[in-house]
Scaffold this motif. Structure first.
Motif, PDB file in Angstrom:
ATOM      1  N   ARG A  56       0.843  -1.200   0.000  1.00  0.00           N
ATOM      2  CA  ARG A  56       0.000   0.000   0.000  1.00  0.00           C
ATOM      3  C   ARG A  56       0.879   1.251   0.000  1.00  0.00           C
ATOM      4  N   VAL A  57       0.353   2.327  -0.583  1.00  0.00           N
ATOM      5  CA  VAL A  57       1.048   3.614  -0.592  1.00  0.00           C
ATOM      6  C   VAL A  57       0.813   4.291   0.754  1.00  0.00           C
ATOM      7  N   PRO A  58       1.862   4.579   1.519  1.00  0.00           N
ATOM      8  CA  PRO A  58       1.684   5.083   2.889  1.00  0.00           C
ATOM      9  C   PRO A  58       1.059   6.473   2.960  1.00  0.00           C
ATOM     10  N   ASN A  59       1.486   7.369   2.085  1.00  0.00           N
ATOM     11  CA  ASN A  59       0.979   8.744   2.068  1.00  0.00           C
ATOM     12  C   ASN A  59       0.734   9.151   0.621  1.00  0.00           C
ATOM     13  N   PRO A  60      -0.498   8.962   0.129  1.00  0.00           N
ATOM     14  CA  PRO A  60      -0.783   9.295  -1.272  1.00  0.00           C
ATOM     15  C   PRO A  60      -0.375  10.722  -1.610  1.00  0.00           C
ATOM     16  N   LEU A  61       0.209  10.875  -2.784  1.00  0.00           N
ATOM     17  CA  LEU A  61       0.705  12.174  -3.226  1.00  0.00           C
ATOM     18  C   LEU A  61      -0.334  12.904  -4.073  1.00  0.00           C
ATOM     19  N   PRO A  62      -0.296  14.235  -4.103  1.00  0.00           N
ATOM     20  CA  PRO A  62      -1.165  14.984  -5.019  1.00  0.00           C
ATOM     21  C   PRO A  62      -0.786  14.657  -6.465  1.00  0.00           C
ATOM     22  N   VAL A  63      -1.771  14.323  -7.284  1.00  0.00           N
ATOM     23  CA  VAL A  63      -1.458  13.893  -8.651  1.00  0.00           C
ATOM     24  C   VAL A  63      -2.123  14.750  -9.723  1.00  0.00           C
ATOM     25  N   ASP A  64      -2.881  15.769  -9.335  1.00  0.00           N
ATOM     26  CA  ASP A  64      -3.570  16.583 -10.341  1.00  0.00           C
ATOM     27  C   ASP A  64      -2.587  17.195 -11.331  1.00  0.00           C
ATOM     28  N   GLY A  65      -1.450  17.674 -10.831  1.00  0.00           N
ATOM     29  CA  GLY A  65      -0.477  18.324 -11.701  1.00  0.00           C
ATOM     30  C   GLY A  65       0.113  17.385 -12.728  1.00  0.00           C
ATOM     31  N   ILE A  66       0.509  16.182 -12.304  1.00  0.00           N
ATOM     32  CA  ILE A  66       1.135  15.238 -13.231  1.00  0.00           C
ATOM     33  C   ILE A  66       0.110  14.648 -14.191  1.00  0.00           C
ATOM     34  N   LEU A  67      -1.157  14.549 -13.754  1.00  0.00           N
ATOM     35  CA  LEU A  67      -2.195  14.065 -14.660  1.00  0.00           C
ATOM     36  C   LEU A  67      -2.513  15.104 -15.728  1.00  0.00           C
ATOM     37  N   ALA A  68      -2.480  16.371 -15.354  1.00  0.00           N
ATOM     38  CA  ALA A  68      -2.735  17.435 -16.325  1.00  0.00           C
ATOM     39  C   ALA A  68      -1.605  17.532 -17.339  1.00  0.00           C
ATOM     40  N   ASP A  69      -0.372  17.357 -16.866  1.00  0.00           N
ATOM     41  CA  ASP A  69       0.802  17.442 -17.736  1.00  0.00           C
ATOM     42  C   ASP A  69       1.954  16.723 -17.051  1.00  0.00           C
ATOM     43  N   PRO A  70       2.361  15.551 -17.546  1.00  0.00           N
ATOM     44  CA  PRO A  70       3.441  14.807 -16.896  1.00  0.00           C
ATOM     45  C   PRO A  70       4.766  15.558 -16.867  1.00  0.00           C
ATOM     46  N   CYS A  71       4.909  16.611 -17.669  1.00  0.00           N
ATOM     47  CA  CYS A  71       6.128  17.418 -17.610  1.00  0.00           C
ATOM     48  C   CYS A  71       6.218  18.194 -16.301  1.00  0.00           C
ATOM     49  N   ASN A  72       5.107  18.247 -15.537  1.00  0.00           N
ATOM     50  CA  ASN A  72       5.124  18.866 -14.214  1.00  0.00           C
ATOM     51  C   ASN A  72       5.814  17.990 -13.176  1.00  0.00           C
ATOM     52  N   ALA A  73       6.199  16.771 -13.558  1.00  0.00           N
ATOM     53  CA  ALA A  73       6.765  15.821 -12.602  1.00  0.00           C
ATOM     54  C   ALA A  73       8.135  16.235 -12.089  1.00  0.00           C
ATOM     55  N   LEU A  74       8.852  17.058 -12.850  1.00  0.00           N
ATOM     56  CA  LEU A  74      10.190  17.499 -12.454  1.00  0.00           C
ATOM     57  C   LEU A  74      10.291  19.009 -12.604  1.00  0.00           C
ATOM     58  N   SER A  75      10.929  19.650 -11.638  1.00  0.00           N
ATOM     59  CA  SER A  75      11.122  21.098 -11.711  1.00  0.00           C
ATOM     60  C   SER A  75      12.329  21.427 -12.583  1.00  0.00           C
ATOM     61  N   THR A 139      11.097  -2.607  -5.041  1.00  0.00           N
ATOM     62  CA  THR A 139      12.034  -1.709  -4.386  1.00  0.00           C
ATOM     63  C   THR A 139      11.237  -0.595  -3.723  1.00  0.00           C
ATOM     64  N   THR A 140      11.923   0.376  -3.169  1.00  0.00           N
ATOM     65  CA  THR A 140      11.298   1.563  -2.592  1.00  0.00           C
ATOM     66  C   THR A 140      12.005   2.786  -3.151  1.00  0.00           C
ATOM     67  N   ILE A 141      11.226   3.772  -3.574  1.00  0.00           N
ATOM     68  CA  ILE A 141      11.778   5.002  -4.132  1.00  0.00           C
ATOM     69  C   ILE A 141      11.257   6.184  -3.312  1.00  0.00           C
ATOM     70  N   GLY A 142      12.151   6.872  -2.626  1.00  0.00           N
ATOM     71  CA  GLY A 142      11.738   8.023  -1.832  1.00  0.00           C
ATOM     72  C   GLY A 142      10.694   7.686  -0.790  1.00  0.00           C
ATOM     73  N   GLY A 143      10.724   6.458  -0.263  1.00  0.00           N
ATOM     74  CA  GLY A 143       9.750   6.036   0.734  1.00  0.00           C
ATOM     75  C   GLY A 143       8.458   5.490   0.152  1.00  0.00           C
ATOM     76  N   TYR A 144       8.377   5.377  -1.172  1.00  0.00           N
ATOM     77  CA  TYR A 144       7.160   4.896  -1.832  1.00  0.00           C
ATOM     78  C   TYR A 144       7.414   3.550  -2.509  1.00  0.00           C
ATOM     79  N   PRO A 145       6.403   2.664  -2.497  1.00  0.00           N
ATOM     80  CA  PRO A 145       6.584   1.341  -3.110  1.00  0.00           C
ATOM     81  C   PRO A 145       6.792   1.465  -4.614  1.00  0.00           C
ATOM     82  N   ALA A 146       7.667   0.631  -5.133  1.00  0.00           N
ATOM     83  CA  ALA A 146       8.000   0.684  -6.554  1.00  0.00           C
ATOM     84  C   ALA A 146       8.481  -0.695  -6.992  1.00  0.00           C
ATOM     85  N   VAL A 147       8.622  -0.867  -8.294  1.00  0.00           N
ATOM     86  CA  VAL A 147       9.117  -2.133  -8.818  1.00  0.00           C
ATOM     87  C   VAL A 147       9.752  -1.897 -10.185  1.00  0.00           C
TER      88      VAL A 147
END
Length: 205
Positions: A56-75, A139-147
């Motif tokens: 399970r994801v411990p602390n769900p992240l806000p995703v509106d920005g990345i859903l609107a434009d995935p280029c928002n994923a990185l500053s 694996t874990t990335i930044g405290g979040y579950p990943a694979v």
């Protein structure tokens, strides 16, 4: 010939998916050109309403920005530190939107980020496809579950696919395609750096 084979593998994986419905260091990643759809085939949907095998994801992240434009994923600052050219290029694929950035050091190399909106079961959908994958490494990335997982294992040729659970309903793919440079045969550490930066950026809301 090798490049054509790699791109064909990525495109084939994308068709399969469509059918199934920390601190950063400076320097340019030796990220390969992304001329086609870079989505992959590890996101078969798990049965709706049922909890799958993924953590399970411990602390769900806000995703509106990345859903609107995935280029928002990185500053812009993160792109500079990682060694990617800004801005990224947004593209529509069969599995949703993606953003592709070129390496500042090697223009043949690239990284892409794509929220997997075709699969609303998050990492459960990725775990459900494990029998079809040639590699599957939780694996874990930044405290979040990943694979790390994909239907074709071409990591030794510079391609790596990482899936990060940002909510229990949404997994985001981080894909590196590396043709040149020191990570040409070991691309996955670059995915980890980019994935960690993405978690940090999403956490800022």
């Amino acid at each position: 010939m090798l490049r054509s084979t790699r791109l064909a593998g990525v495109l084939g994986a994308a068709l399969l998916l469509a059918a199934c419905g920390g601190d950063q260091t400076e320097g340019s990643p030796s990220l390969s050109g992304s001329d086609g759809d870079t989505s992959t085939g590890s996101a078969q949907s798990a049965p709706s309403g049922k909890q799958g095998a993924a953590p399970r994801v411990p602390n769900p992240l806000p995703v509106d920005g990345i859903l609107a434009d995935p280029c928002n994923a990185l500053s812009a600052a993160q792109l500079s530190r990682i060694g990617l050219d800004a801005p990224g290029t947004k593209r529509e694929t069969r599995t949703g939107s993606e953003c592709v950035w070129k390496s500042a050091a090697f223009q043949d190399n690239s990284v892409s980020i794509s929220p997997m909106t075709a699969n609303d079961n998050g990492l459960d959908g990725i775990y459900a496809n494990e029998p079809e994958d040639e590699y599957f490494e939780p694996t874990t990335i930044g405290g979040y579950p990943a694979v790390y997982a994909n239907v074709i294992d071409s990591r030794s040729n510079g391609d790596c696919v990482l899936w990060v659970g940002v909510t229990d309903e949404l997994a985001v793919s981080v894909i590196t395609q590396i043709a040149r440079g020191p990570n040409e045969t070991d691309p996955c550490p670059v995915n980890e750096r980019v994935g960690t930066a993405m978690i940090e950026q999403l956490g800022r809301g």
